[in-house]
Scaffold this motif. Sequence first.
Motif, short mmCIF file in Angstrom:
data_model
loop_
_atom_site.label_atom_id
_atom_site.label_comp_id
_atom_site.label_asym_id
_atom_site.label_seq_id
_atom_site.Cartn_x
_atom_site.Cartn_y
_atom_site.Cartn_z
N ASN A 104 -6.41 5.57 5.27
CA ASN A 104 -7.04 6.82 4.84
C ASN A 104 -6.44 7.37 3.55
O ASN A 104 -6.83 8.44 3.10
N MET A 105 -5.47 6.67 3.01
CA MET A 105 -4.82 7.14 1.79
C MET A 105 -5.60 6.70 0.56
O MET A 105 -6.48 5.86 0.65
N ALA A 106 -5.28 7.27 -0.57
CA ALA A 106 -5.95 6.94 -1.84
C ALA A 106 -5.09 5.97 -2.65
O ALA A 106 -4.91 6.14 -3.85
N GLN A 113 5.68 -6.26 1.70
CA GLN A 113 6.15 -7.61 1.95
C GLN A 113 7.64 -7.64 2.26
O GLN A 113 8.37 -6.72 1.94
N HIS A 114 8.06 -8.72 2.90
CA HIS A 114 9.45 -8.98 3.24
C HIS A 114 10.04 -7.87 4.11
O HIS A 114 11.05 -7.25 3.76
N ASN A 115 9.38 -7.61 5.22
CA ASN A 115 9.86 -6.71 6.26
C ASN A 115 9.76 -7.45 7.58
O ASN A 115 9.71 -8.68 7.59
N GLN A 116 9.71 -6.74 8.66
CA GLN A 116 9.55 -7.35 9.99
C GLN A 116 8.36 -6.72 10.71
O GLN A 116 8.38 -6.53 11.93
N LEU A 117 7.33 -6.41 9.95
CA LEU A 117 6.14 -5.77 10.51
C LEU A 117 5.36 -6.75 11.37
O LEU A 117 5.27 -7.94 11.05
N SER A 118 4.80 -6.26 12.46
CA SER A 118 4.07 -7.12 13.39
C SER A 118 2.70 -6.53 13.68
O SER A 118 2.36 -5.45 13.22
N GLY A 119 1.92 -7.28 14.46
CA GLY A 119 0.58 -6.83 14.80
C GLY A 119 -0.42 -7.24 13.74
O GLY A 119 -0.14 -8.10 12.90
N GLN A 120 -1.56 -6.63 13.79
CA GLN A 120 -2.64 -6.99 12.87
C GLN A 120 -2.67 -6.06 11.66
O GLN A 120 -2.14 -4.94 11.71
N ILE A 121 -3.30 -6.52 10.60
CA ILE A 121 -3.59 -5.65 9.47
C ILE A 121 -4.70 -4.72 9.94
O ILE A 121 -5.75 -5.20 10.38
N PRO A 122 -4.47 -3.42 9.89
CA PRO A 122 -5.47 -2.50 10.44
C PRO A 122 -6.84 -2.62 9.78
O PRO A 122 -6.95 -2.71 8.56
N ARG A 123 -7.87 -2.63 10.59
CA ARG A 123 -9.25 -2.65 10.08
C ARG A 123 -9.54 -1.41 9.24
O ARG A 123 -10.39 -1.42 8.37
N GLU A 124 -8.79 -0.33 9.50
CA GLU A 124 -8.97 0.91 8.75
C GLU A 124 -8.64 0.75 7.27
O GLU A 124 -8.97 1.62 6.47
N PHE A 125 -8.04 -0.38 6.90
CA PHE A 125 -7.73 -0.62 5.49
C PHE A 125 -9.01 -0.72 4.66
O PHE A 125 -8.95 -0.66 3.45
N HIS A 126 -10.16 -0.87 5.31
CA HIS A 126 -11.42 -0.90 4.55
C HIS A 126 -11.63 0.42 3.80
O HIS A 126 -12.39 0.48 2.84
N GLY A 127 -10.91 1.46 4.21
CA GLY A 127 -10.98 2.75 3.52
C GLY A 127 -10.19 2.80 2.23
O GLY A 127 -10.28 3.76 1.47
N LEU A 128 -9.42 1.75 1.96
CA LEU A 128 -8.62 1.71 0.73
C LEU A 128 -9.48 1.20 -0.43
O LEU A 128 -9.24 0.14 -0.99
N LEU A 129 -10.45 2.00 -0.82
CA LEU A 129 -11.43 1.59 -1.82
C LEU A 129 -10.85 1.40 -3.21
O LEU A 129 -11.38 0.66 -4.02
N ARG A 130 -9.75 2.08 -3.51
CA ARG A 130 -9.13 2.02 -4.85
C ARG A 130 -8.06 0.94 -4.95
O ARG A 130 -7.48 0.74 -6.01
N LEU A 131 -7.76 0.27 -3.85
CA LEU A 131 -6.65 -0.67 -3.80
C LEU A 131 -6.85 -1.83 -4.78
O LEU A 131 -7.82 -2.57 -4.69
#
Length: 175
Positions: A104-106, A113-131
Motif C-alpha cells: 500500500n506504500m508509494a 535482499q540478503h535477509n532471512q525473510l520467509s513466506g510468499q511475496i505478498p499479492r498486495e504488491f500489485h499496489g506498488l504501481l510506481r515500483l
Amino acid sequence: MAILKSSCNFDNTTDGFVCRFTGVECWNFDDENKVSALRLSSLGLEGQFPRGLEYCTSLDVLDLSNNNFAGPIPSNITRQVTYLTSLDLSYNSFSGEIPVGIGNMALYALYIQHNQLSGQIPREFHGLLRLTSLNVADNRLSGLIPLFLSKFPASNFAGNKGLCGPPLDDWQLIN
C-alpha cells in the motif's frame, strides 16, 4: 558505530540540530526543518527495526542496509513510515514474512535482499504501481512470484529456493 555517536550531540537545542547528524537529510519548509531521509547504511547498527519513525512525518527515504538489524519487519510499517518512496533493508538479518502493508506504500524502490525473510511475496504488491526497483534475492521466500513482478530481472529473485515462476523459470535452467 563511533561515526554515529560522534555526530549526535543532544545537548544542542538549536533549530535543525538533528539535520547535522550522520545520515540525516532534511529539507526546510515554512521555516521548519523536516527529516526527509535517513541514510544509515553500514554504521554497525543492531537490534530490531527502529521505533519512533512515525515522528519523522516527512520521511521519504529510509536506508538501513548493511547493518545488523534482526527480527521481523513490523506489520504496521506503513503507519510508521507513511510517505516513503525508497526503502532499503538489505543485508541485515530481518526475519519473518514480508508485511502485506508494504503493498500500500508509494514506493519507487524496495530492497530487502540478503535477509532471512520467509513466506510468499505478498499479492498486495500489485499496489506498488510506481515500483521501478525491487530486489528480494537471497532470503527464504517461497511460492509463485506474482506475475506483475516478472518485469524485474531473475537475479533479483535468486537465492530463494522455494520461489518459482517467471522470470526465474528459464534463468534457473541456465544457472
